[in-house]
Design a protein around this motif. Structure first.
Motif, PDB file in Angstrom:
ATOM      1  N   PHE A  24     -29.977   6.536  97.029  1.00 35.25           N
ATOM      2  CA  PHE A  24     -29.903   5.246  96.352  1.00 35.25           C
ATOM      3  C   PHE A  24     -28.716   4.431  96.843  1.00 35.25           C
ATOM      4  CE2 PHE A  24     -29.042   2.157  93.101  1.00 35.25           C
ATOM      5  CZ  PHE A  24     -30.302   1.647  92.884  1.00 35.25           C
ATOM      6  N   TYR A  25     -27.584   5.060  97.063  1.00 31.62           N
ATOM      7  CA  TYR A  25     -26.395   4.340  97.524  1.00 31.62           C
ATOM      8  C   TYR A  25     -26.639   3.735  98.913  1.00 31.62           C
ATOM      9  CZ  TYR A  25     -21.459   3.345  98.411  1.00 31.62           C
ATOM     10  OH  TYR A  25     -20.266   2.726  98.700  1.00 31.62           O
ATOM     11  N   ASN A  26     -27.300   4.470  99.770  1.00 28.74           N
ATOM     12  CA  ASN A  26     -27.631   3.934 101.097  1.00 28.74           C
ATOM     13  C   ASN A  26     -28.552   2.721 100.969  1.00 28.74           C
ATOM     14  OD1 ASN A  26     -26.075   5.726 102.597  1.00 28.74           O
ATOM     15  ND2 ASN A  26     -27.686   7.260 102.568  1.00 28.74           N
ATOM     16  N   TYR A  27     -29.537   2.792 100.093  1.00 33.78           N
ATOM     17  CA  TYR A  27     -30.433   1.667  99.835  1.00 33.78           C
ATOM     18  C   TYR A  27     -29.649   0.473  99.293  1.00 33.78           C
ATOM     19  CZ  TYR A  27     -32.871  -1.105  96.302  1.00 33.78           C
ATOM     20  OH  TYR A  27     -33.281  -2.123  95.487  1.00 33.78           O
ATOM     21  N   MET A  28     -28.794   0.739  98.328  1.00 27.57           N
ATOM     22  CA  MET A  28     -28.058  -0.318  97.656  1.00 27.57           C
ATOM     23  C   MET A  28     -27.168  -1.090  98.624  1.00 27.57           C
ATOM     24  SD  MET A  28     -25.189   0.078  94.746  1.00 27.57           S
ATOM     25  CE  MET A  28     -24.046   0.378  96.077  1.00 27.57           C
ATOM     26  N   LYS A  29     -26.542  -0.397  99.561  1.00 20.08           N
ATOM     27  CA  LYS A  29     -25.648  -1.056 100.509  1.00 20.08           C
ATOM     28  C   LYS A  29     -26.402  -1.947 101.497  1.00 20.08           C
ATOM     29  CE  LYS A  29     -23.460   2.640 101.867  1.00 20.08           C
ATOM     30  NZ  LYS A  29     -22.510   3.528 102.547  1.00 20.08           N
TER      31      LYS A  29
ATOM     32  N   THR B 121     -35.944  11.906  91.431  1.00 16.54           N
ATOM     33  CA  THR B 121     -35.467  12.901  92.377  1.00 16.54           C
ATOM     34  C   THR B 121     -35.403  12.287  93.775  1.00 16.54           C
ATOM     35  OG1 THR B 121     -37.693  13.637  92.838  1.00 16.54           O
ATOM     36  CG2 THR B 121     -36.547  14.733  91.018  1.00 16.54           C
ATOM     37  N   THR B 122     -35.042  13.082  94.756  1.00 15.74           N
ATOM     38  CA  THR B 122     -35.003  12.616  96.145  1.00 15.74           C
ATOM     39  C   THR B 122     -36.375  12.117  96.566  1.00 15.74           C
ATOM     40  OG1 THR B 122     -33.249  14.180  96.636  1.00 15.74           O
ATOM     41  CG2 THR B 122     -34.460  13.301  98.513  1.00 15.74           C
ATOM     42  N   LYS B 123     -37.398  12.850  96.223  1.00 10.12           N
ATOM     43  CA  LYS B 123     -38.760  12.460  96.603  1.00 10.12           C
ATOM     44  C   LYS B 123     -39.146  11.139  95.932  1.00 10.12           C
ATOM     45  CE  LYS B 123     -43.547  13.913  96.705  1.00 10.12           C
ATOM     46  NZ  LYS B 123     -44.553  14.839  96.308  1.00 10.12           N
ATOM     47  N   THR B 124     -38.853  10.997  94.651  1.00 10.64           N
ATOM     48  CA  THR B 124     -39.186   9.772  93.929  1.00 10.64           C
ATOM     49  C   THR B 124     -38.489   8.569  94.556  1.00 10.64           C
ATOM     50  OG1 THR B 124     -39.305  11.058  91.884  1.00 10.64           O
ATOM     51  CG2 THR B 124     -39.256   8.665  91.663  1.00 10.64           C
ATOM     52  N   MET B 125     -37.208   8.722  94.840  1.00 12.43           N
ATOM     53  CA  MET B 125     -36.444   7.615  95.406  1.00 12.43           C
ATOM     54  C   MET B 125     -37.010   7.211  96.756  1.00 12.43           C
ATOM     55  SD  MET B 125     -33.969   5.782  94.394  1.00 12.43           S
ATOM     56  CE  MET B 125     -34.227   4.249  95.247  1.00 12.43           C
ATOM     57  N   LYS B 126     -37.343   8.154  97.578  1.00 16.55           N
ATOM     58  CA  LYS B 126     -37.906   7.852  98.898  1.00 16.55           C
ATOM     59  C   LYS B 126     -39.258   7.164  98.773  1.00 16.55           C
ATOM     60  CE  LYS B 126     -35.195  11.224 101.352  1.00 16.55           C
ATOM     61  NZ  LYS B 126     -35.100  12.481 102.035  1.00 16.55           N
ATOM     62  N   GLU B 127     -40.049   7.542  97.781  1.00 18.37           N
ATOM     63  CA  GLU B 127     -41.341   6.884  97.556  1.00 18.37           C
ATOM     64  C   GLU B 127     -41.148   5.445  97.064  1.00 18.37           C
ATOM     65  OE1 GLU B 127     -44.449   7.984  98.357  1.00 18.37           O
ATOM     66  OE2 GLU B 127     -43.363   9.642  99.298  1.00 18.37           O
ATOM     67  N   LEU B 128     -40.182   5.233  96.192  1.00 24.78           N
ATOM     68  CA  LEU B 128     -39.893   3.874  95.727  1.00 24.78           C
ATOM     69  C   LEU B 128     -39.493   2.974  96.893  1.00 24.78           C
ATOM     70  CD1 LEU B 128     -37.872   4.484  92.435  1.00 24.78           C
ATOM     71  CD2 LEU B 128     -40.104   3.387  92.634  1.00 24.78           C
ATOM     72  N   LEU B 129     -38.709   3.501  97.809  1.00 25.36           N
ATOM     73  CA  LEU B 129     -38.240   2.706  98.944  1.00 25.36           C
ATOM     74  C   LEU B 129     -39.366   2.322  99.896  1.00 25.36           C
ATOM     75  CD1 LEU B 129     -34.865   4.510  99.682  1.00 25.36           C
ATOM     76  CD2 LEU B 129     -35.223   2.304  98.560  1.00 25.36           C
ATOM     77  N   LYS B 130     -40.485   3.006  99.815  1.00 22.46           N
ATOM     78  CA  LYS B 130     -41.643   2.675 100.650  1.00 22.46           C
ATOM     79  C   LYS B 130     -42.407   1.460 100.125  1.00 22.46           C
ATOM     80  CE  LYS B 130     -42.536   7.378 102.239  1.00 22.46           C
ATOM     81  NZ  LYS B 130     -43.499   8.498 102.173  1.00 22.46           N
ATOM     82  N   ILE B 131     -42.190   1.106  98.873  1.00 23.94           N
ATOM     83  CA  ILE B 131     -42.887  -0.027  98.258  1.00 23.94           C
ATOM     84  C   ILE B 131     -42.196  -1.314  98.723  1.00 23.94           C
ATOM     85  CG2 ILE B 131     -43.521  -1.148  96.083  1.00 23.94           C
ATOM     86  CD1 ILE B 131     -43.275   1.679  94.791  1.00 23.94           C
ATOM     87  N   PRO B 132     -42.898  -2.179  99.451  1.00 18.84           N
ATOM     88  CA  PRO B 132     -42.263  -3.385  99.998  1.00 18.84           C
ATOM     89  C   PRO B 132     -41.578  -4.259  98.948  1.00 18.84           C
ATOM     90  CG  PRO B 132     -44.449  -3.106 100.913  1.00 18.84           C
ATOM     91  CD  PRO B 132     -44.300  -2.076  99.826  1.00 18.84           C
TER      92      PRO B 132
ATOM     93  N   GLU C   4     -17.365   8.910  91.575  1.00 24.43           N
ATOM     94  CA  GLU C   4     -16.043   8.281  91.630  1.00 24.43           C
ATOM     95  C   GLU C   4     -15.694   7.866  93.060  1.00 24.43           C
ATOM     96  OE1 GLU C   4     -11.907   8.223  89.404  1.00 24.43           O
ATOM     97  OE2 GLU C   4     -13.383   9.738  88.897  1.00 24.43           O
ATOM     98  N   ASN C   5     -16.064   8.683  94.039  1.00 25.16           N
ATOM     99  CA  ASN C   5     -15.823   8.310  95.439  1.00 25.16           C
ATOM    100  C   ASN C   5     -16.602   7.057  95.819  1.00 25.16           C
ATOM    101  OD1 ASN C   5     -14.058  10.431  95.922  1.00 25.16           O
ATOM    102  ND2 ASN C   5     -15.659  11.788  96.660  1.00 25.16           N
ATOM    103  N   ILE C   6     -17.837   6.967  95.360  1.00 20.74           N
ATOM    104  CA  ILE C   6     -18.657   5.773  95.610  1.00 20.74           C
ATOM    105  C   ILE C   6     -18.001   4.555  94.961  1.00 20.74           C
ATOM    106  CG2 ILE C   6     -20.846   4.657  94.982  1.00 20.74           C
ATOM    107  CD1 ILE C   6     -22.174   7.433  95.466  1.00 20.74           C
ATOM    108  N   ILE C   7     -17.559   4.707  93.730  1.00 23.46           N
ATOM    109  CA  ILE C   7     -16.904   3.611  93.017  1.00 23.46           C
ATOM    110  C   ILE C   7     -15.630   3.191  93.741  1.00 23.46           C
ATOM    111  CG2 ILE C   7     -15.665   3.042  90.878  1.00 23.46           C
ATOM    112  CD1 ILE C   7     -17.900   4.750  89.451  1.00 23.46           C
ATOM    113  N   ASP C   8     -14.835   4.161  94.200  1.00 23.13           N
ATOM    114  CA  ASP C   8     -13.615   3.847  94.949  1.00 23.13           C
ATOM    115  C   ASP C   8     -13.938   3.064  96.221  1.00 23.13           C
ATOM    116  OD1 ASP C   8     -12.078   5.138  93.037  1.00 23.13           O
ATOM    117  OD2 ASP C   8     -11.871   6.988  94.215  1.00 23.13           O
ATOM    118  N   GLU C   9     -15.006   3.451  96.893  1.00 20.51           N
ATOM    119  CA  GLU C   9     -15.423   2.750  98.108  1.00 20.51           C
ATOM    120  C   GLU C   9     -15.833   1.307  97.787  1.00 20.51           C
ATOM    121  OE1 GLU C   9     -19.084   3.055 101.242  1.00 20.51           O
ATOM    122  OE2 GLU C   9     -18.117   4.949 100.701  1.00 20.51           O
TER     123      GLU C   9
END
Length: 114
Positions: free
Chosen positions: A43-48, A10-21, A72-77
C-alpha cells in the motif's frame, strides 16, 4: 470514495485492488480499525505513486512492535519529505507520538491539497 471498517486486506487483496483501473483514480480511500494483516508495504508503494487520492489509515491494537516500528518509519519518512509527489496521508496507530500525529494531520490538511 471508498471507506472500510474492520478491513481484512491481505497482500493478495491489495494487489487485486491495484489491478482495478478506477482504484487509482479515487478521491478518498479511508480505512478504519485496520489490523496488522494489512499489507502496508504494497500500500505504501501505491500511495507514493498516487497523485489523486487522499489516504486515511487508522490502525488498532493488537499490533506487534515490529509492525508499529514499520509504521513509525513510514511516518518519519513522510514527515521528512520536503516536496511531495503524492498527497500526504493521514496515518494513526495506538502509541503514535503526539507531535508526529499533529504533523501528519497538518500535512494531510495542507491547503494545497484542496
Amino acid at each position: 470514495m471508498i471507506t472500510f471498517r474492520y478491513p481484512t486486506i491481505t497482500t493478495k487483496t491489495m494487489k487485486e485492488l491495484l489491478k482495478i483501473p478506477n482504484f487509482l483514480k479515487l478521491d478518498v480511500f479511508c480505512m478504519n480499525r485496520i489490523l496488522e494483516n494489512f499489507d502496508i508495504e504494497t500500500f505504501y508503494n501505491y500511495m507514493k505513486k498516487n497523485k489523486t487520492t487522499f489516504v486515511w489509515l487508522k490502525f488498532v491494537d493488537p499490533m506487534s512492535e515490529e509492525y508499529k516500528n514499520r509504521l513509525e518509519n513510514i511516518i518519519d519518512e513522510i514527515i521528512a519529505t520536503k516536496k511531495f509527489d503524492y498527497k500526504p496521508p493521514y496515518i494513526y496507530f495506538p502509541g503514535l507520538d503526539g507531535e508526529k500525529y499533529e504533523t501528519l494531520q497538518k500535512l494531510y490538511f495542507l491547503p494545497l491539497n484542496f
